[in-house]
Design a protein around this motif. Structure first.
Motif, PDB file in Angstrom:
ATOM      1  N   ARG A   1       4.399   5.473  -5.577  1.00 48.88           N
ATOM      2  CA  ARG A   1       4.582   5.368  -7.025  1.00 48.88           C
ATOM      3  C   ARG A   1       3.597   6.249  -7.790  1.00 48.88           C
ATOM      4  O   ARG A   1       3.962   6.897  -8.776  1.00 48.88           O
ATOM      5  CB  ARG A   1       4.416   3.909  -7.448  1.00 48.88           C
ATOM      6  CG  ARG A   1       4.626   3.667  -8.942  1.00 48.88           C
ATOM      7  CD  ARG A   1       4.583   2.185  -9.264  1.00 48.88           C
ATOM      8  NE  ARG A   1       3.282   1.594  -8.985  1.00 48.88           N
ATOM      9  CZ  ARG A   1       3.038   0.747  -7.993  1.00 48.88           C
ATOM     10  NH1 ARG A   1       3.995   0.404  -7.168  1.00 48.88           N
ATOM     11  NH2 ARG A   1       1.831   0.235  -7.808  1.00 48.88           N
ATOM     12  N   GLU A   2       2.344   6.310  -7.330  1.00 41.84           N
ATOM     13  CA  GLU A   2       1.311   7.000  -8.100  1.00 41.84           C
ATOM     14  C   GLU A   2       1.157   8.474  -7.727  1.00 41.84           C
ATOM     15  O   GLU A   2       0.724   9.276  -8.557  1.00 41.84           O
ATOM     16  CB  GLU A   2      -0.029   6.280  -7.915  1.00 41.84           C
ATOM     17  CG  GLU A   2      -0.022   4.863  -8.476  1.00 41.84           C
ATOM     18  CD  GLU A   2      -1.413   4.258  -8.535  1.00 41.84           C
ATOM     19  OE1 GLU A   2      -2.383   4.948  -8.146  1.00 41.84           O
ATOM     20  OE2 GLU A   2      -1.523   3.105  -8.968  1.00 41.84           O
TER      21      GLU A   2
ATOM     22  N   SER B   1       0.830  -1.209   0.000  1.00 39.72           N
ATOM     23  CA  SER B   1       0.000   0.000   0.000  1.00 39.72           C
ATOM     24  C   SER B   1       0.860   1.252   0.000  1.00 39.72           C
ATOM     25  O   SER B   1       0.597   2.213  -0.737  1.00 39.72           O
ATOM     26  CB  SER B   1      -0.926  -0.009   1.219  1.00 39.72           C
ATOM     27  OG  SER B   1      -1.860  -1.062   1.143  1.00 39.72           O
TER      28      SER B   1
ATOM     29  N   ARG C   1       3.956   1.488  -1.060  1.00 36.50           N
ATOM     30  CA  ARG C   1       4.693   1.580  -2.319  1.00 36.50           C
ATOM     31  C   ARG C   1       3.797   2.066  -3.459  1.00 36.50           C
ATOM     32  O   ARG C   1       4.238   2.838  -4.324  1.00 36.50           O
ATOM     33  CB  ARG C   1       5.309   0.224  -2.665  1.00 36.50           C
ATOM     34  CG  ARG C   1       6.431  -0.199  -1.716  1.00 36.50           C
ATOM     35  CD  ARG C   1       7.143  -1.436  -2.210  1.00 36.50           C
ATOM     36  NE  ARG C   1       8.151  -1.893  -1.276  1.00 36.50           N
ATOM     37  CZ  ARG C   1       9.372  -1.376  -1.178  1.00 36.50           C
ATOM     38  NH1 ARG C   1       9.716  -0.368  -1.958  1.00 36.50           N
ATOM     39  NH2 ARG C   1      10.249  -1.851  -0.299  1.00 36.50           N
ATOM     40  N   ARG C   2       2.553   1.635  -3.471  1.00 35.43           N
ATOM     41  CA  ARG C   2       1.666   2.067  -4.548  1.00 35.43           C
ATOM     42  C   ARG C   2       1.361   3.556  -4.447  1.00 35.43           C
ATOM     43  O   ARG C   2       1.370   4.271  -5.458  1.00 35.43           O
ATOM     44  CB  ARG C   2       0.363   1.263  -4.519  1.00 35.43           C
ATOM     45  CG  ARG C   2      -0.584   1.665  -5.639  1.00 35.43           C
ATOM     46  CD  ARG C   2      -1.820   0.814  -5.716  1.00 35.43           C
ATOM     47  NE  ARG C   2      -2.651   1.234  -6.834  1.00 35.43           N
ATOM     48  CZ  ARG C   2      -3.825   0.699  -7.145  1.00 35.43           C
ATOM     49  NH1 ARG C   2      -4.295  -0.315  -6.427  1.00 35.43           N
ATOM     50  NH2 ARG C   2      -4.527   1.144  -8.161  1.00 35.43           N
TER      51      ARG C   2
ATOM     52  N   GLU D   1      -5.733   2.989   0.707  1.00 35.45           N
ATOM     53  CA  GLU D   1      -5.237   1.911  -0.144  1.00 35.45           C
ATOM     54  C   GLU D   1      -5.230   0.587   0.609  1.00 35.45           C
ATOM     55  O   GLU D   1      -5.576  -0.463   0.042  1.00 35.45           O
ATOM     56  CB  GLU D   1      -3.831   2.252  -0.643  1.00 35.45           C
ATOM     57  CG  GLU D   1      -3.147   1.146  -1.437  1.00 35.45           C
ATOM     58  CD  GLU D   1      -3.880   0.741  -2.705  1.00 35.45           C
ATOM     59  OE1 GLU D   1      -3.605  -0.356  -3.237  1.00 35.45           O
ATOM     60  OE2 GLU D   1      -4.744   1.524  -3.181  1.00 35.45           O
TER      61      GLU D   1
END
Length: 233
Positions: free
Chosen positions: A177-178, A171, A173-174, A193
């Motif tokens: 990244r976004e 969660s 990392r996403r 998330e």
């Protein structure tokens, strides 16, 4: 109002909301976190702000906190601690100057600092509620994790120190990244998330930990309980 708390502001705001709700029966506390890193851009006279603009992003998030709530809770905030690591005031700085908000962070020192102190912070938060790691108690991989993603290097170091399995920090990392590092509002995104993953992907551990890192160097730690999660035998 919480200002100049940097990346730990989201965790600090939720901790404060928890205290307010528990001391006002029936209250609902609205927590809003708004970060506009663009206002820190200065130009060639402040070259480090170019790095900040490439690393950080703007974001806004909100959560409603209550005690003895009749609504369906997503996460229960069980216990919270705050640690200030000595002699680290130079690692993350935030200050108001004549041109406006200014600050900097030393990522090379920050990543090992977070990893080196995380186990003690976790023990201080888990011991009072009987969830110490090791010795037959709950293991780190039995938790779900809501960690402020200051950088991928910080997450890598935390995974290594705690021996977390791949995907435990998915969660964080996403969101990184976004959306990038949105300072205090980032944890609200990571919480959402993690909620999505629990619903859609079945990652439903009963107990979790939320951690925020900020100026000081400050580590905010909160034990979370998923009321609908699977219980450890």
């Amino acid at each position: 109002m919480l200002h100049l708390n940097g990346c730990s502001a989201g965790a600090a705001a939720l901790r404060l909301a928890k205290d307010l709700a528990e001391n006002a029966r029936g209250a609902r506390v609205l927590v809003t976190c708004v970060e506009l890193t663009l206002v820190s851009f200065r130009g060639p006279d402040r070259p480090h702000t170019v790095h900040c603009q490439a690393t950080f992003g703007d974001g806004a998030g909100a959560a409603i906190v209550g005690a003895d709530a009749v609504e369906r809770p997503i996460f229960e905030m069980v216990f919270a601690t705050q640690a200030l690591i000595p002699r680290t005031e130079h690692v993350i700085t935030m200050r108001l100057t004549e041109p406006g908000l200014d600050g900097n962070s030393d990522v090379r020192q920050l990543a090992p600092l977070a990893a080196d102190n995380i186990e003690k912070c976790l023990a201080d938060a888990l011991r009072p509620i009987g969830l110490e790691n090791g010795g037959g108690a709950v293991e780190w991989n039995d938790f779900f994790w809501v960690v402020h993603p200051g950088s991928s290097l910080i997450l890598d170091n935390i995974e290594r120190v705690l021996g977390l399995k791949e995907g435990k920090l998915a969660s964080s990392r996403r969101v990184l990244r976004e959306y990038g590092n949105m300072l205090g509002s980032t944890l609200i995104f990571v919480l959402e998330e993690e909620r999505r993953r629990m619903v859609e992907e079945g990652d439903g551990a009963e107990w979790g930990v939320m951690m925020g890192f900020g100026p000081g160097f400050t580590i905010e730690t909160m034990v979370l309980h998923n009321p609908y999660g699977r219980k450890k035998n």
